[in-house]
Design a protein around this motif. Sequence first.
Motif: not given
Length: 271
Positions: A177, A180, A182-186, A189-190, A217, A243
């Motif tokens: 995290i 990245d 700025n990632s919009k992953n759920s 995913h993490w 987060r 975001g």
Amino acid sequence: MLKHAENTTNCDYSEWENGAALIVKEWQHERSDFSHLDQRPHNWHKHYRGQLLCIDEGLIQVKTDEGTWILPPHRAGWIPPSAMHSVYFCGSLKGRSLLFTPESCNQFPTKPCVIEMSDVLKVLSNRASTWSKTEEISAQHSRVLAVISDEICTSPHESLYFPLPKDPRLQKVTQAILVDPNSKNSVEHWARIGAISSRTLRRLIRNELNMSFNEWRQQILLIHALEMMARGESIGDVAYALGYSTPSNFIAMFRRVYGESPTRYFSNRGI
């Protein structure tokens, strides 16, 4: 590394075992002075003296074994004597280091922390910057030192801290995290990065860090936002990068967490 305001630019007072009980060293640099260092942490190291890093302009990130601490303007970061740490700088910087002999800071916190830089602490640290660094402090200076010490001990601690988890699976997720932010992953995913289920990820965060995944987060994103603003990026750009649909939504969240708008948070305070 830093452009010192004094003539003895090569003197590392943080390692002095002798000299005054309190040594104040002022420093500043422009973004162009070491733009190649903005994204690269300095090596892990420690100092003989305890350090209070007082920030007037810019932002410093301090990493310790326990977590990451963010020092924005008008805040001060305490690093105890011999505490291992690493730092990197965001944007132009101006401030000073208050360097205390170990025996003169026994009453200070035993772990790194961030405190509010009160007007009294700022004025007296500026005054102490004119003191001799090689001679024992006078009786008058001792009284000023006592007030400085009281200010450090009684100033409110600020929640500019991101704890590092102990569980190796959660450490993998944390590093991913941070790489990245700025990632919009759920959350799923993490969780896969840590080879765990999303339910286990949420449980680990709650058990180790005493917060929910969303709170954790958000804390990462806020640290990233502070760094971006310290580099001079606009609130609009920061909001969209993180975001948020509008800058006003980001400002509302920032004010809810830190008690004031981003502009006021980074504004200069007159004495």
